[in-house]
Design an enzyme around this catalytic site. Structure first.
Site, PDB file in Angstrom:
ATOM      1  N   SER A 134     -56.245  73.609 -20.438  1.00 49.50           N
ATOM      2  CA  SER A 134     -57.384  73.268 -21.293  1.00 49.50           C
ATOM      3  C   SER A 134     -58.671  73.216 -20.479  1.00 49.50           C
ATOM      4  O   SER A 134     -58.657  72.825 -19.304  1.00 49.50           O
ATOM      5  CB  SER A 134     -57.152  71.928 -21.978  1.00 49.50           C
ATOM      6  OG  SER A 134     -56.113  72.049 -22.918  1.00 49.50           O
ATOM      7  N   LYS A 193     -63.128  76.141 -32.698  1.00 47.50           N
ATOM      8  CA  LYS A 193     -61.838  76.825 -32.580  1.00 47.50           C
ATOM      9  C   LYS A 193     -61.474  77.618 -33.835  1.00 47.50           C
ATOM     10  O   LYS A 193     -61.011  78.750 -33.740  1.00 47.50           O
ATOM     11  CB  LYS A 193     -60.729  75.838 -32.227  1.00 47.50           C
ATOM     12  CG  LYS A 193     -60.822  75.348 -30.788  1.00 47.50           C
ATOM     13  CD  LYS A 193     -59.621  74.555 -30.394  1.00 47.50           C
ATOM     14  CE  LYS A 193     -59.782  73.837 -29.069  1.00 47.50           C
ATOM     15  NZ  LYS A 193     -60.480  74.503 -28.011  1.00 47.50           N
ATOM     16  N   HIS A 253     -67.217  67.968 -19.927  1.00 43.77           N
ATOM     17  CA  HIS A 253     -67.090  68.987 -18.887  1.00 43.77           C
ATOM     18  C   HIS A 253     -68.237  70.003 -18.936  1.00 43.77           C
ATOM     19  O   HIS A 253     -68.082  71.139 -18.514  1.00 43.77           O
ATOM     20  CB  HIS A 253     -65.716  69.671 -18.972  1.00 43.77           C
ATOM     21  CG  HIS A 253     -65.495  70.454 -20.234  1.00 43.77           C
ATOM     22  ND1 HIS A 253     -65.412  69.877 -21.470  1.00 43.77           N
ATOM     23  CD2 HIS A 253     -65.332  71.772 -20.440  1.00 43.77           C
ATOM     24  CE1 HIS A 253     -65.216  70.809 -22.379  1.00 43.77           C
ATOM     25  NE2 HIS A 253     -65.170  71.971 -21.778  1.00 43.77           N
ATOM     26  N   ASP A 296     -61.721  76.150 -17.770  1.00 44.60           N
ATOM     27  CA  ASP A 296     -62.980  76.898 -17.654  1.00 44.60           C
ATOM     28  C   ASP A 296     -63.146  77.411 -16.228  1.00 44.60           C
ATOM     29  O   ASP A 296     -63.588  78.541 -16.003  1.00 44.60           O
ATOM     30  CB  ASP A 296     -64.181  76.017 -18.018  1.00 44.60           C
ATOM     31  CG  ASP A 296     -64.170  75.559 -19.469  1.00 44.60           C
ATOM     32  OD1 ASP A 296     -63.580  76.258 -20.312  1.00 44.60           O
ATOM     33  OD2 ASP A 296     -64.759  74.503 -19.754  1.00 44.60           O
ATOM     34  N   THR A 352     -58.231  79.546 -22.708  1.00 40.51           N
ATOM     35  CA  THR A 352     -57.939  78.211 -22.218  1.00 40.51           C
ATOM     36  C   THR A 352     -56.959  77.553 -23.190  1.00 40.51           C
ATOM     37  O   THR A 352     -56.858  77.941 -24.355  1.00 40.51           O
ATOM     38  CB  THR A 352     -59.228  77.381 -22.082  1.00 40.51           C
ATOM     39  OG1 THR A 352     -59.963  77.443 -23.301  1.00 40.51           O
ATOM     40  CG2 THR A 352     -60.091  77.881 -20.935  1.00 40.51           C
ATOM     41  N   GLY A 353     -56.247  76.556 -22.701  1.00 38.32           N
ATOM     42  CA  GLY A 353     -55.184  75.807 -23.358  1.00 38.32           C
ATOM     43  C   GLY A 353     -55.047  75.846 -24.853  1.00 38.32           C
ATOM     44  O   GLY A 353     -54.423  76.741 -25.426  1.00 38.32           O
ATOM     45  N   THR A 354     -55.615  74.860 -25.512  1.00 41.95           N
ATOM     46  CA  THR A 354     -55.441  74.695 -26.954  1.00 41.95           C
ATOM     47  C   THR A 354     -55.918  75.917 -27.717  1.00 41.95           C
ATOM     48  O   THR A 354     -55.272  76.347 -28.683  1.00 41.95           O
ATOM     49  CB  THR A 354     -56.214  73.454 -27.449  1.00 41.95           C
ATOM     50  OG1 THR A 354     -55.961  72.372 -26.559  1.00 41.95           O
ATOM     51  CG2 THR A 354     -55.793  73.053 -28.840  1.00 41.95           C
ATOM     52  N   THR A 355     -57.019  76.493 -27.285  1.00 40.72           N
ATOM     53  CA  THR A 355     -57.546  77.692 -27.943  1.00 40.72           C
ATOM     54  C   THR A 355     -56.512  78.808 -27.900  1.00 40.72           C
ATOM     55  O   THR A 355     -56.258  79.480 -28.909  1.00 40.72           O
ATOM     56  CB  THR A 355     -58.859  78.148 -27.283  1.00 40.72           C
ATOM     57  OG1 THR A 355     -59.816  77.088 -27.352  1.00 40.72           O
ATOM     58  CG2 THR A 355     -59.421  79.384 -27.952  1.00 40.72           C
TER      59      THR A 355
END
Length: 154
Positions: A65, A23, A98, A71, A45-48
Site C-alpha cells: 500500500s 479508487k 504520506h 509509492d 499499489t496494494g489496495t488499488t
C-alpha cells in the site's frame, strides 16, 4: 545534468495508483479502457491493485500500500526504467499522511520523463494516444555521465 535518449517500449509498463476517495473512479476508468490496458503490463499499489484485479479481471502486479511504501516502490521502478507510464488518481481535497511520498513519486516521474496522468481526462489522453502502442524515444538523465562527473571530484 546531461541527458541521453532512452526508449519506452511499445508494450508499456503502466503503474496504476489511486487515493482512497479515487479508487472507484480509477476502477471505472480501467474498466472503460480494459481492451487497451490488456496490451500492457500493469502494476499497482496494494489496495488499488487488489480492487482493480477483482473488478476488471486484469492481471495486476501488486506492491504494498502507498502509505506503507508502495509509492516509493513504484518510484524506484521508474528510476530503474521498469515503469513507463504513471496513472495516479490523487485526491486534491484530502491531505494524506504520506504526502511527501506522493511528491517524491511525482518528482521521480518528472526526472525520468515518463507520461503522468492524474485524472480521467488526462488518462484518456494518454491511453488513446497513438504513442501508447509505439516505441517512444525520450530524453532521460545520463546517470553514467553524472556519476563520472561526481566521482572525478572525490
Amino acid at each position: 545534468m546531461k541527458s541521453r535518449t532512452g526508449a519506452l517500449p511499445s508494450r508499456k509498463q503502466i503503474a496504476l495508483i489511486a487515493h482512497d476517495n479515487k479508487k472507484q473512479e480509477l476502477s471505472d476508468w480501467v474498466c472503460t479502457h480494459k481492451k487497451e490496458l490488456e496490451q500492457h503490463d500493469l502494476f499497482a499499489t496494494g489496495t488499488t491493485g487488489y480492487k482493480l484485479a477483482a473488478e476488471t479481471g486484469l492481471k495486476v502486479e501488486k506492491y504494498i500500500s502507498g502509505p506503507l511504501g508502495g509509492d516509493q516502490q513504484i518510484g524506484a521502478k521508474i528510476s530503474t526504467g521498469e515503469i513507463d507510464v504513471l496513472i495516479f488518481f490523487w485526491d486534491p481535497f484530502e491531505p494524506m499522511p504520506h504526502d511527501p511520498d506522493v511528491k517524491a513519486l511525482l518528482r521521480i516521474a518528472a526526472v525520468w520523463n515518463i507520461p503522468v496522468a492524474c485524472n480521467p481526462a488526462s488518462a484518456d489522453f494518454v491511453i488513446t494516444s497513438p504513442l501508447i502502442k509505439q516505441s517512444y524515444e525520450r530524453q532521460i538523465p545520463d546517470y553514467e555521465a553524472y556519476i563520472a562527473e561526481r566521482t572525478k571530484k572525490l
